[in-house]
Design a protein around this motif. Structure first.
Motif, PDB file in Angstrom:
ATOM      1  N   VAL A  20      20.749   1.795 -21.654  1.00  0.00           N
ATOM      2  CA  VAL A  20      22.233   1.852 -22.086  1.00  0.00           C
ATOM      3  C   VAL A  20      22.309   2.834 -23.151  1.00  0.00           C
ATOM      4  O   VAL A  20      23.062   3.864 -23.165  1.00  0.00           O
ATOM      5  CB  VAL A  20      22.792   0.584 -22.283  1.00  0.00           C
ATOM      6  CG1 VAL A  20      24.102   0.594 -22.957  1.00  0.00           C
ATOM      7  CG2 VAL A  20      22.655  -0.262 -21.180  1.00  0.00           C
ATOM      8  N   ASP A  21      21.339   2.679 -24.107  1.00  0.00           N
ATOM      9  CA  ASP A  21      21.394   3.517 -25.356  1.00  0.00           C
ATOM     10  C   ASP A  21      21.261   5.013 -24.680  1.00  0.00           C
ATOM     11  O   ASP A  21      22.020   5.934 -25.366  1.00  0.00           O
ATOM     12  CB  ASP A  21      20.373   3.179 -26.226  1.00  0.00           C
ATOM     13  CG  ASP A  21      20.620   1.922 -27.109  1.00  0.00           C
ATOM     14  OD1 ASP A  21      21.803   1.283 -26.911  1.00  0.00           O
ATOM     15  OD2 ASP A  21      19.565   1.195 -27.475  1.00  0.00           O
ATOM     16  N   LEU A  22      20.201   5.271 -23.931  1.00  0.00           N
ATOM     17  CA  LEU A  22      20.136   6.541 -23.423  1.00  0.00           C
ATOM     18  C   LEU A  22      21.216   7.135 -22.741  1.00  0.00           C
ATOM     19  O   LEU A  22      21.593   8.380 -22.838  1.00  0.00           O
ATOM     20  CB  LEU A  22      18.628   6.642 -22.492  1.00  0.00           C
ATOM     21  CG  LEU A  22      18.353   7.859 -21.654  1.00  0.00           C
ATOM     22  CD1 LEU A  22      18.202   8.805 -22.882  1.00  0.00           C
ATOM     23  CD2 LEU A  22      17.435   7.568 -20.682  1.00  0.00           C
ATOM     24  N   LEU A  23      21.941   6.382 -21.801  1.00  0.00           N
ATOM     25  CA  LEU A  23      23.110   6.680 -21.232  1.00  0.00           C
ATOM     26  C   LEU A  23      24.285   7.428 -22.088  1.00  0.00           C
ATOM     27  O   LEU A  23      25.004   8.005 -22.166  1.00  0.00           O
ATOM     28  CB  LEU A  23      23.492   5.494 -20.546  1.00  0.00           C
ATOM     29  CG  LEU A  23      25.028   5.560 -19.772  1.00  0.00           C
ATOM     30  CD1 LEU A  23      25.158   6.897 -18.754  1.00  0.00           C
ATOM     31  CD2 LEU A  23      25.454   4.190 -18.984  1.00  0.00           C
ATOM     32  N   LEU A  24      24.373   6.024 -23.196  1.00  0.00           N
ATOM     33  CA  LEU A  24      25.453   6.494 -24.348  1.00  0.00           C
ATOM     34  C   LEU A  24      25.127   7.988 -24.842  1.00  0.00           C
ATOM     35  O   LEU A  24      26.069   8.572 -25.122  1.00  0.00           O
ATOM     36  CB  LEU A  24      25.307   5.542 -25.328  1.00  0.00           C
ATOM     37  CG  LEU A  24      26.059   4.294 -24.591  1.00  0.00           C
ATOM     38  CD1 LEU A  24      25.971   2.956 -25.841  1.00  0.00           C
ATOM     39  CD2 LEU A  24      27.566   4.249 -24.124  1.00  0.00           C
ATOM     40  N   SER A  25      23.916   8.203 -25.251  1.00  0.00           N
ATOM     41  CA  SER A  25      23.510   9.632 -25.889  1.00  0.00           C
ATOM     42  C   SER A  25      23.659  10.455 -24.861  1.00  0.00           C
ATOM     43  O   SER A  25      24.226  11.731 -25.365  1.00  0.00           O
ATOM     44  CB  SER A  25      22.049   9.363 -26.246  1.00  0.00           C
ATOM     45  OG  SER A  25      21.924   8.400 -27.402  1.00  0.00           O
ATOM     46  N   LEU A  26      23.318  10.433 -23.566  1.00  0.00           N
ATOM     47  CA  LEU A  26      23.335  11.490 -22.788  1.00  0.00           C
ATOM     48  C   LEU A  26      24.934  11.723 -22.362  1.00  0.00           C
ATOM     49  O   LEU A  26      25.451  12.816 -21.965  1.00  0.00           O
ATOM     50  CB  LEU A  26      22.480  11.069 -21.290  1.00  0.00           C
ATOM     51  CG  LEU A  26      21.023  11.213 -21.641  1.00  0.00           C
ATOM     52  CD1 LEU A  26      20.154  10.961 -20.386  1.00  0.00           C
ATOM     53  CD2 LEU A  26      20.572  12.876 -22.101  1.00  0.00           C
ATOM     54  N   THR A  27      25.851  10.755 -22.611  1.00  0.00           N
ATOM     55  CA  THR A  27      27.235  10.713 -22.293  1.00  0.00           C
ATOM     56  C   THR A  27      27.884  11.670 -23.085  1.00  0.00           C
ATOM     57  O   THR A  27      28.758  12.648 -22.903  1.00  0.00           O
ATOM     58  CB  THR A  27      27.986   9.501 -22.123  1.00  0.00           C
ATOM     59  OG1 THR A  27      27.249   8.966 -21.141  1.00  0.00           O
ATOM     60  CG2 THR A  27      29.264   9.661 -21.813  1.00  0.00           C
ATOM     61  N   SER A  28      27.623  11.609 -24.572  1.00  0.00           N
ATOM     62  CA  SER A  28      27.812  12.431 -25.504  1.00  0.00           C
ATOM     63  C   SER A  28      27.418  13.996 -25.328  1.00  0.00           C
ATOM     64  O   SER A  28      28.281  14.949 -25.351  1.00  0.00           O
ATOM     65  CB  SER A  28      27.361  12.142 -27.088  1.00  0.00           C
ATOM     66  OG  SER A  28      27.524  12.762 -28.129  1.00  0.00           O
ATOM     67  N   VAL A  29      26.310  13.908 -24.851  1.00  0.00           N
ATOM     68  CA  VAL A  29      25.809  15.349 -24.537  1.00  0.00           C
ATOM     69  C   VAL A  29      26.638  15.991 -23.226  1.00  0.00           C
ATOM     70  O   VAL A  29      27.110  16.958 -23.424  1.00  0.00           O
ATOM     71  CB  VAL A  29      24.280  15.234 -24.147  1.00  0.00           C
ATOM     72  CG1 VAL A  29      23.764  16.785 -23.404  1.00  0.00           C
ATOM     73  CG2 VAL A  29      23.354  14.951 -25.364  1.00  0.00           C
ATOM     74  N   ALA A  30      26.983  14.986 -22.285  1.00  0.00           N
ATOM     75  CA  ALA A  30      27.759  15.489 -21.106  1.00  0.00           C
ATOM     76  C   ALA A  30      29.015  15.914 -21.300  1.00  0.00           C
ATOM     77  O   ALA A  30      29.564  16.856 -20.843  1.00  0.00           O
ATOM     78  CB  ALA A  30      27.606  14.290 -20.145  1.00  0.00           C
ATOM     79  N   LEU A  31      29.754  15.138 -22.403  1.00  0.00           N
ATOM     80  CA  LEU A  31      31.014  15.675 -22.707  1.00  0.00           C
ATOM     81  C   LEU A  31      31.090  17.043 -23.517  1.00  0.00           C
ATOM     82  O   LEU A  31      31.916  17.827 -22.988  1.00  0.00           O
ATOM     83  CB  LEU A  31      31.690  14.584 -23.793  1.00  0.00           C
ATOM     84  CG  LEU A  31      32.162  13.287 -23.023  1.00  0.00           C
ATOM     85  CD1 LEU A  31      32.368  12.329 -24.305  1.00  0.00           C
ATOM     86  CD2 LEU A  31      33.306  13.357 -22.521  1.00  0.00           C
ATOM     87  N   GLN A  32      30.331  17.402 -24.171  1.00  0.00           N
ATOM     88  CA  GLN A  32      30.065  18.618 -24.787  1.00  0.00           C
ATOM     89  C   GLN A  32      30.042  19.580 -23.874  1.00  0.00           C
ATOM     90  O   GLN A  32      30.225  20.638 -23.957  1.00  0.00           O
ATOM     91  CB  GLN A  32      28.866  18.425 -25.800  1.00  0.00           C
ATOM     92  CG  GLN A  32      29.359  17.602 -27.212  1.00  0.00           C
ATOM     93  CD  GLN A  32      28.151  17.555 -28.136  1.00  0.00           C
ATOM     94  OE1 GLN A  32      27.008  18.164 -28.035  1.00  0.00           O
ATOM     95  NE2 GLN A  32      28.399  16.575 -29.015  1.00  0.00           N
TER      96      GLN A  32
END
Length: 136
Positions: free
Chosen positions: A87-99
């Protein structure tokens, strides 16, 4: 509460994201003004619109995570939520995805290419092509 439900609730609370029906019709989604970001297809599998450019840039790092499946030719990755760390990985990658999605939209708009309303830009996912993998 499942890991996917917990992750969806957290992401839906981010100021730039809203919960919605996914364009593929399976599960729930979160998206921004720039397009769909994540599709929650099951209690364990999430497709994340990381963009082709970001996947190429992060390819070596993504391979290190057992929870991530890169589907060839797709701008989405599938993340298997088996543990809180996933879940932590998903949240971090979501931030990357938004950018990444915002940067792609800005580059597309500046180059005269399709903008944020183009159908290919706002729909699609791995359509369950990334599910079914086992952690080793």
């Amino acid at each position: 509460m499942t890991l996917a439900a917990r992750a969806l609730a957290q992401l839906a609370g981010w100021p730039d994201l809203t919960e919605a029906e996914p364009s593929c019709g399976i599960g729930r989604a979160v998206g921004s003004v720039h397009g769909e970001i994540a599709h929650f297809h099951s209690e364990r599998d999430v497709d994340l619109h990381l963009t082709a450019r970001a996947i190429r840039r992060l390819a070596g790092d993504l391979r290190r995570f057992d929870a991530v499946r890169v589907v060839p030719g797709s701008s989405w990755v599938t993340i298997r939520l088996d543990a809180s760390a996933d879940v932590d990985l998903l949240l971090s990658l979501t931030s990357v995805a938004l950018q990444a999605l915002q940067a792609d939209r800005a580059a597309d708009d500046g180059a005269g290419l399709p903008g944020p309303d183009a159908p290919a830009a706002v729909s699609g996912c791995n359509d369950r092509r990334g599910v079914g993998f086992l952690r080793t």
